[in-house]
Design an enzyme around this catalytic site. Structure first.
Site, PDB file in Angstrom:
ATOM      1  CG  ASP A 328       1.527  -0.881  -1.222  1.00  0.00           C
ATOM      2  OD1 ASP A 328       0.749  -1.351  -2.064  1.00  0.00           O
ATOM      3  OD2 ASP A 328       1.358   0.243  -0.710  1.00  0.00           O
ATOM      4  CD  GLU A 520      -2.029   4.420  -4.083  1.00  0.00           C
ATOM      5  OE1 GLU A 520      -0.807   4.342  -4.193  1.00  0.00           O
ATOM      6  OE2 GLU A 520      -2.787   3.446  -4.284  1.00  0.00           O
TER       7      GLU A 520
END
Ligand code: BGC
Length: 631
Positions: A328, A520
């Protein structure tokens, strides 16, 4: 004189000896590196015109193995690079560094943000990749996690939590197929989805990205989504994410100083990891997942990208995963303080493609040095590049595709509207208010989410953090949907704060309230509840209407302290572009069938909630997972 010299020598030898040693070591290392890196031209094996990898009838593993046999070390390392497109300042860097993949980090779009703009931009990148000796096509990735929502005009579906509420794998597969079609139409061949996280704490800013907190629901819908992306007429690469244990993190465990829970520590033991969090990934592997994204989290003290036992041992060896592991955003550099050792350790742990996401030059250099020093073996690099090539062949990137895909068609919008309708969960209808008769004389509408397409889409729409209010994205607001569905004689009045001028009571009020977009860790929220403005809008509406239905537009269950005063309560999640789907159910065109994909807490002290519905303080939940009035 002599004694002074001896004394001085003795005093300085503590410094001199290690200094000379280090200098010697450095020269030896550089001599070694220089010999191979700069003096030796790599031997280039030219593939024959009838090379096996060019033959589409050969299985992907055979083609990948064959192509690999012609590649130089640099070409193989190049395949492992995944770069944010905004770091390409000069197109030639793509061919010079033989890059394997590019991505649009959320919000990174072409200068002209249209479907045509995307297609033009990505075609340029692919043309540059074609210039390389072997012309290996690029993977181009994007987070089309609820449709190709960064492109205005695309069909925007409910976020995954809404898909979870439909609990309908056939429909979810269709959603993914349409998303793939819209991606392919713009040149994108890779979607960073489906998300297989399992949130246990509604304070986390990524709850809505997940289907459910139930491993079984996540597995079924995850596989459906993966198949929809990879097996339709316009296949794109799927990436189940984030491996592994995400959603189990505890409040204030984040390694990121800006966040509270996102990117936090996964606290669960081996047993829970294997019984709850690994199964959806196993199912995805069995359904032919070709790549998996490894999370930014840590398990114990070790970052996920360094967990060799999980990455190589469990995924690749035990579960037989044949695709590649992608890190990621900056995930690899976060593994250790020194980025050279961080890269070496992550690659040796089993990471194959690295979302760097900017620094490809350093990566290429580090990998070459590491290989020459024997720190990363030829076998590991062959394995990583071979897995990436395998996925590219399996996806058909080397062969001519025939289907072009389509963005934002009427047919796509129809499916999105149906999905919205099926995602609605009726949580309360004490006075049998729903469905509302569409020929009703008057309806009053209020609340922050009623006339706000940006809000109903949520984040990962045009911008990473979404847009609160007017958005360039195309969509029908919930208010416009209501106007479309009621009879011609029905009067629909709207005032966001619910302060209507007339004192004449209306038979029904609809309060559309909820959250502004977030993504997020920026959405980590100590107290996810309604804003004071929305609470007031409900109160005002109640003073003007006989009955009030509250519709929640939110990315997670919210703490509701005034629920007793609502006549009816509906969770609409983040429905996306087709707000009329909400009206379809409210006015009885489509029945309520959605069920809660996760447990709904009554208070903050109940957090976190285990997957089996056990609250932290032992008190009863407001609603249990799977609840939903069907009518
Ligand atoms: C997110 C991933 C996403 C990636 C690429 C990261 O910040 O954690 O889910 O796929 O960015 O945009």
């Amino acid at each position: 004189m002599y004694t002074t010299l001896v004394r001085r020598f003795k005093a300085s030898r503590k410094i001199l000896i290690p200094l000379c040693g280090t200098a010697l070591l450095i020269s030896a290392v550089f001599a070694l590196i220089n010999i191979d890196l700069f003096d030796q031209q790599p031997i280039m094996k030219t593939p024959p015109a009838n090379a096996l990898y060019l033959d589409p009838t050969q299985p992907p593993e055979v083609r990948a193995g064959d192509l690999l046999s012609y590649m130089t070390l640099e070409e193989k390392i190049g395949q492992m690079i995944l770069i944010e497109k905004n770091s390409i300042h000069n197109l030639a860097a793509i061919s010079e560094y033989k890059m394997g993949g590019l991505l649009s980090g959320s919000g990174a779009k072409p200068e002209v943000n249209t479907a045509v703009g995307w297609k033009k931009m990505i075609t340029l990148y692919q043309k540059e990749a074609e210039q390389t000796r072997l012309g290996i096509p690029l993977l181009y990735g994007s987070d089309a996690i609820h449709g190709h929502a960064h492109v205005p005009g695309a069909t925007v579906f409910p976020h995954a939590i809404g898909l979870g509420a439909t609990n309908d794998p056939e429909l979810v597969k269709q959603v993914a197929e349409i998303t793939a079609s819209e991606l392919v139409a713009t040149g994108v061949n890779w979607n960073f989805a489906p998300n297989l996280d399992q949130p246990q704490d509604i304070r986390w800013g990524r709850v809505y990205e997940a289907f459910s907190d139930d491993p079984a629901r996540v597995s079924v819908l995850g596989v459906a989504y993966l198949k929809g992306l990879q097996e339709g007429k316009t296949p794109v690469l799927a990436t189940p994410k984030h491996f592994v244990g995400l959603g189990s993190m505890r409040w204030e465990s984040s390694f990121n100083q800006n966040f509270k829970i996102d990117q936090g520590k996964v606290p669960i033991d081996q047993t829970l990891l294997r019984t709850h969090y690994v199964p959806p990934f196993k199912e995805a592997i069995d359904a032919r997942a070709l790549s998996i994204m490894v999370g930014l989290n840590a398990w114990g003290e070790k970052k996920m990208v360094l967990q060799k036992e999980l990455l190589t041992g469990l995924l690749k060896e035990e579960l037989g995963f044949k695709g590649f592991l992608v890190s990621d955003w900056y995930g690899v550099h976060e593994g250790r303080k020194n980025i050279f050792w961080a890269t070496v350790s992550a690659v040796n742990a089993g990471m194959d493609m690295l979302m760097l996401p900017f620094d490809y030059k350093t990566f290429m250099w580090h990998m070459k040095v590491a290989n020459r020093l024997g720190l990363v073996s030829d076998e590991r690099i062959n394995d990583a590049a071979g897995r990436i090539l395998y996925a590219k062949f399996a996806l058909g990137l080397f062969d001519e595709g025939t289907e072009e895909g389509e963005v934002g068609s009427v047919a796509h919008a129809r499916v999105a509207r149906e999905t919205v309708a099926k995602s609605l969960v009726l949580l309360k209808d004490d006075n049998n208010v729903l469905p509302i008769d569409p020929t009703i004389s008057r309806v009053l509408v209020a609340g922050s989410g009623a006339d706000n397409v940006g809000r109903q889409m949520g984040a990962w729409s045009v911008e990473w953090q979404g847009i609160d209010g007017e958005s360039p994205a195309k969509g029908v607001s919930i208010l416009d949907g209501i106007k479309e569905v009621v009879s011609q004689s029905t009067l629909v009045e709207y005032e966001q704060a619910g302060s209507f001028a007339s004192n004449e009571r209306a038979p029904i009020g609809i309060a559309v309230v909820g959250e502004a977009p977030y993504a997020e860790g920026w959405g980590d929220n100590a107290n996810p509840t309604l804003s004071e403005e929305d609470k007031l809008a409900i109160k005002n509406l109640q003073s003007h209407c006989d009955k009030v239905v509250v519709i929640l537009v939110s990315g997670r269950p919210l703490i509701l302290d005034d629920i007793d005063s609502y006549d009816a309560l509906v969770a609409a999640w983040l429905p996306g572009s087709e707000g009329a789907g909400v009206a379809d159910v409210l006015f009885g065109r489509v029945p309520f069938t959605g069920t809660l994909p996760l447990h709904w807490p009554a208070t903050l002290s109940q957090l976190p909630i285990s997957s089996d519905g056990i609250t932290a303080d032992g008190t009863p939940l407001l609603f249990q997972r799977d609840f939903g009035i069907v009518k």
